[in-house]
Write a protein that holds these residues in place. Structure first.
Motif, mmCIF file in Angstrom:
data_model
loop_
_atom_site.group_PDB
_atom_site.id
_atom_site.type_symbol
_atom_site.label_atom_id
_atom_site.label_comp_id
_atom_site.label_asym_id
_atom_site.label_seq_id
_atom_site.Cartn_x
_atom_site.Cartn_y
_atom_site.Cartn_z
ATOM 1 N N GLU A 97 0.840 -1.198 0.000
ATOM 2 C CA GLU A 97 0.000 0.000 0.000
ATOM 3 C C GLU A 97 0.877 1.252 0.000
ATOM 4 N N MET A 98 1.971 1.210 0.742
ATOM 5 C CA MET A 98 2.853 2.387 0.817
ATOM 6 C C MET A 98 3.759 2.490 -0.399
ATOM 7 N N TYR A 99 4.218 1.344 -0.890
ATOM 8 C CA TYR A 99 5.153 1.357 -2.021
ATOM 9 C C TYR A 99 4.638 0.445 -3.126
ATOM 10 N N PRO A 100 3.703 0.936 -3.940
ATOM 11 C CA PRO A 100 3.241 0.116 -5.073
ATOM 12 C C PRO A 100 4.406 -0.247 -5.996
ATOM 13 N N VAL A 101 5.403 0.612 -6.039
ATOM 14 C CA VAL A 101 6.648 0.301 -6.739
ATOM 15 C C VAL A 101 7.776 0.455 -5.720
ATOM 16 N N LEU A 102 8.549 -0.613 -5.543
ATOM 17 C CA LEU A 102 9.618 -0.583 -4.527
ATOM 18 C C LEU A 102 10.904 -1.129 -5.160
ATOM 19 N N PRO A 103 12.016 -0.413 -5.152
ATOM 20 C CA PRO A 103 12.123 0.940 -4.621
ATOM 21 C C PRO A 103 11.398 1.941 -5.524
ATOM 22 N N ARG A 122 24.767 4.566 8.638
ATOM 23 C CA ARG A 122 23.622 3.948 7.973
ATOM 24 C C ARG A 122 23.343 4.698 6.659
ATOM 25 N N PRO A 123 24.166 4.448 5.635
ATOM 26 C CA PRO A 123 24.013 5.201 4.383
ATOM 27 C C PRO A 123 22.603 5.010 3.802
ATOM 28 N N GLY A 124 21.995 6.100 3.387
ATOM 29 C CA GLY A 124 20.662 6.037 2.794
ATOM 30 C C GLY A 124 19.532 6.016 3.818
ATOM 31 N N HIS A 125 19.871 5.845 5.079
ATOM 32 C CA HIS A 125 18.825 5.748 6.114
ATOM 33 C C HIS A 125 17.907 6.977 6.106
ATOM 34 N N PHE A 126 18.499 8.157 6.095
ATOM 35 C CA PHE A 126 17.664 9.365 6.209
ATOM 36 C C PHE A 126 16.925 9.688 4.911
ATOM 37 N N ASP A 127 17.425 9.184 3.784
ATOM 38 C CA ASP A 127 16.648 9.320 2.552
ATOM 39 C C ASP A 127 15.383 8.465 2.655
ATOM 40 N N GLY A 128 15.525 7.275 3.255
ATOM 41 C CA GLY A 128 14.347 6.425 3.487
ATOM 42 C C GLY A 128 13.366 7.084 4.439
ATOM 43 N N VAL A 129 13.894 7.728 5.476
ATOM 44 C CA VAL A 129 13.040 8.486 6.394
ATOM 45 C C VAL A 129 12.363 9.634 5.633
ATOM 46 N N GLY A 130 13.134 10.299 4.789
ATOM 47 C CA GLY A 130 12.611 11.448 4.033
ATOM 48 C C GLY A 130 11.423 11.068 3.167
ATOM 49 N N ILE A 131 11.543 9.955 2.455
ATOM 50 C CA ILE A 131 10.425 9.619 1.559
ATOM 51 C C ILE A 131 9.226 9.134 2.356
ATOM 52 N N VAL A 132 9.441 8.363 3.418
ATOM 53 C CA VAL A 132 8.262 7.843 4.123
ATOM 54 C C VAL A 132 7.549 8.959 4.873
ATOM 55 N N VAL A 133 8.314 9.891 5.413
ATOM 56 C CA VAL A 133 7.688 11.014 6.119
ATOM 57 C C VAL A 133 6.944 11.906 5.112
ATOM 58 N N SER A 134 7.532 12.131 3.938
ATOM 59 C CA SER A 134 6.842 12.915 2.903
ATOM 60 C C SER A 134 5.514 12.245 2.541
ATOM 61 N N LYS A 135 5.570 10.931 2.361
ATOM 62 C CA LYS A 135 4.354 10.205 1.993
ATOM 63 C C LYS A 135 3.287 10.318 3.098
ATOM 64 N N ALA B 105 18.338 22.354 1.137
ATOM 65 C CA ALA B 105 19.145 21.219 1.602
ATOM 66 C C ALA B 105 18.524 19.893 1.148
ATOM 67 N N THR B 106 17.214 19.818 1.247
ATOM 68 C CA THR B 106 16.495 18.607 0.850
ATOM 69 C C THR B 106 16.313 18.620 -0.661
ATOM 70 N N ALA B 107 16.421 17.450 -1.290
ATOM 71 C CA ALA B 107 16.231 17.366 -2.738
ATOM 72 C C ALA B 107 15.132 16.371 -3.059
ATOM 73 N N VAL B 108 14.414 16.645 -4.121
ATOM 74 C CA VAL B 108 13.502 15.651 -4.684
ATOM 75 C C VAL B 108 14.139 15.213 -5.996
ATOM 76 N N LEU B 109 14.499 13.956 -6.069
ATOM 77 C CA LEU B 109 15.148 13.464 -7.282
ATOM 78 C C LEU B 109 14.114 12.785 -8.158
ATOM 79 N N ALA B 110 13.936 13.349 -9.342
ATOM 80 C CA ALA B 110 12.995 12.769 -10.290
ATOM 81 C C ALA B 110 13.469 11.374 -10.667
ATOM 82 N N GLY B 111 12.503 10.553 -11.037
ATOM 83 C CA GLY B 111 12.735 9.118 -11.136
ATOM 84 C C GLY B 111 13.570 8.664 -12.313
ATOM 85 N N ARG B 163 2.691 9.219 -7.677
ATOM 86 C CA ARG B 163 2.559 7.830 -7.221
ATOM 87 C C ARG B 163 3.559 7.545 -6.090
ATOM 88 N N ASP B 164 4.808 7.921 -6.299
ATOM 89 C CA ASP B 164 5.855 7.543 -5.344
ATOM 90 C C ASP B 164 5.737 8.290 -4.021
#
Lengths: 293, 293
Positions: A97-103, A122-135, B105-111, B163-164
């Motif tokens: 439901e959260m990620y119809p397309v993952l990644p 934890r490389p990429g950890h805060f990018d994962g936080v960024g997208i889930v919080v945005s969603k 500081a925050t970026a949105v990277l197009a897919g 979507r994302d």
């Protein structure tokens, strides 16, 4: 009992009638709730009429080899606890439901301050936080969202994200909730053995001691505070290592998570001591605000 | 006349009372409006009660040496035109209002589909589009947003972004509006000299011809369509070059902007021909949908 929704569309339909007259606060969690989480809900209740708690173990913020699979999932117990603090809605979506397309194709890259500290381990950890919080912000469209100050770097990054992406909501920082012996509450504390649990409060005590020492530093005229801080950090790190911790990082930063510079000792400044340290299987986080003159 | 707001907070306050009973559509523009833009507003009006047109020349989507400084800014004329199509609100923020910190500081990277086509010629362009569109969605919280199909790649990227990032809104694609001689309307057409303007419709004609040729391809059993397409593309490119264009790209893709593969000729497929070509100072975009059997 709070009403549980797993579908975005159903949650949105349920929230829609509230939007006319009532404010909505979001408390994002990964579940396995403890008193720290419940305090987030209490604080949310003080700021909004309706509180939505999201429970979602977000795959995009876990790295390879991290504890995504073993992270405790305890939805029924969580909902029972949330009833005691009168949370209104629980949003507990599936990964699909959260990620119809993952990644996802689109990425939200957390800002400049995300590369250091936990971001380095934890490389990429805060990018994962960024997208889930945005969603979650987009799905729930809350007027406020509450985040715990224990995850200090996460809180700072989310404040940046809200500013940079113009989210129309207030970010509320909730103070760290601690056990009686001072250990910051965390779902990962349950990874500690009984004897490790006895040692764990040393982490908080060490930060308190360091904070006091930082406030007591006396600098010679034209001198720099930086060597003093470096010496105290080395000493505290050794203390933690001797107690059985494997220190991931121990640093002093400005409250905005900028590095200390030579300008640092010119004025009174709000600083934060941040630590991440392994004790057995548990990676423990803690931090301590301190004003240095 | 539409009401003009330059401050986010004022626009949001004005929109708030509408949200109870009325739907809101956003038409994002960079101003210098032509009939193509006005058609976007007409289409928005068919889908929502209230139409907000944003006018903002977004610095983060322009590259070094591009026409950010010279891009035509014609707010008064734009507002007058928007009155003729009964737009309700214009949001015309300053750069400082949109980007209190620039670059953010925050970026949105197009897919995934952003690296090719225009993304190859204009590195970072679609990331700039991604962040400004995210910000506009967050500020206005519309129920729908209308984008022109002339910027086909942008439209596809924004659909991915919605979507994302779970934006709760409908993306409406508006057909390309053309001059009588077939040239797709664009603010950048005014960079053309009178004689270049005479030549410009050749671009659309070439795509129409190519679409017809693609539909007429006959493949031998077990044969591949790919060499046929490559030959037709080379031929069309030469035609455009001879007419005075400097072709940036001319490609055939699936409608989702995936590359053609050998699977391509197994079924009827919705494809799109996309072109970017310089004519004098103007970089012209056009595209043509075609179903290939």
């Amino acid at each position: 009992m709070p009403i549980i929704y797993q579908q975005i569309s159903e949650l949105r339909a349920a929230l829609q009638p509230h939007r006319t007259q009532q404010s909505i606060a979001l408390v994002p969690t990964m579940g396995n709730l403890h008193d720290g989480h419940l305090e987030l809900v209490n604080i949310a209740k003080q700021h909004a009429d309706i509180v939505v708690v999201s429970i979602f173990v977000n795959p995009t913020q876990f790295g390879e080899g991290e504890d995504f699979d073993s992270y405790p999932r305890t939805l029924d117990a969580d909902v029972t606890k949330l009833a005691t603090v009168a949370a209104d809605y629980v949003f507990a979506p599936s990964i699909e439901e959260m990620y119809p397309v993952l990644p996802p194709a689109t990425a939200v890259l957390a800002g400049t301050i995300s590369a250091q500290l936990c971001g380095q381990s934890r490389p990429g950890h805060f990018d994962g936080v960024g997208i889930v919080v945005s969603k979650l912000f987009n799905i729930i469209q809350p007027d406020a969202a509450v985040f715990g100050q224990k995850d200090y770097q996460q809180l700072a990054i989310i404040k940046q994200l809200v500013r940079d992406l113009s989210y129309p909501l207030e970010i509320i920082a909730a103070p760290i909730v601690r056990a009686a012996d001072g250990l910051a509450l965390s779902s990962r504390n349950q990874y500690l053995t009984a004897s490790e649990r006895q040692v764990a409060p040393v982490l908080h005590q060490a930060l308190q001691g360091l904070a006091q020492q930082l406030q007591d530093i006396k600098i010679a005229p034209q001198g720099s505070i930086l060597p003093h801080i470096a010496a105290l950090l080395a000493q505290t790190r050794e203390h933690l290592t001797n107690a059985g911790f494997t220190v991931d990082y121990l640093e002093v930063k400005t409250a905005e998570l900028d590095a200390m510079t030579e300008d640092f000792d010119k004025d009174e400044q709000d600083m934060v001591i941040l630590v991440a340290a392994w004790l057995g299987r548990a990676r423990l986080l803690d931090n301590q605000l301190v004003t240095i003159k």
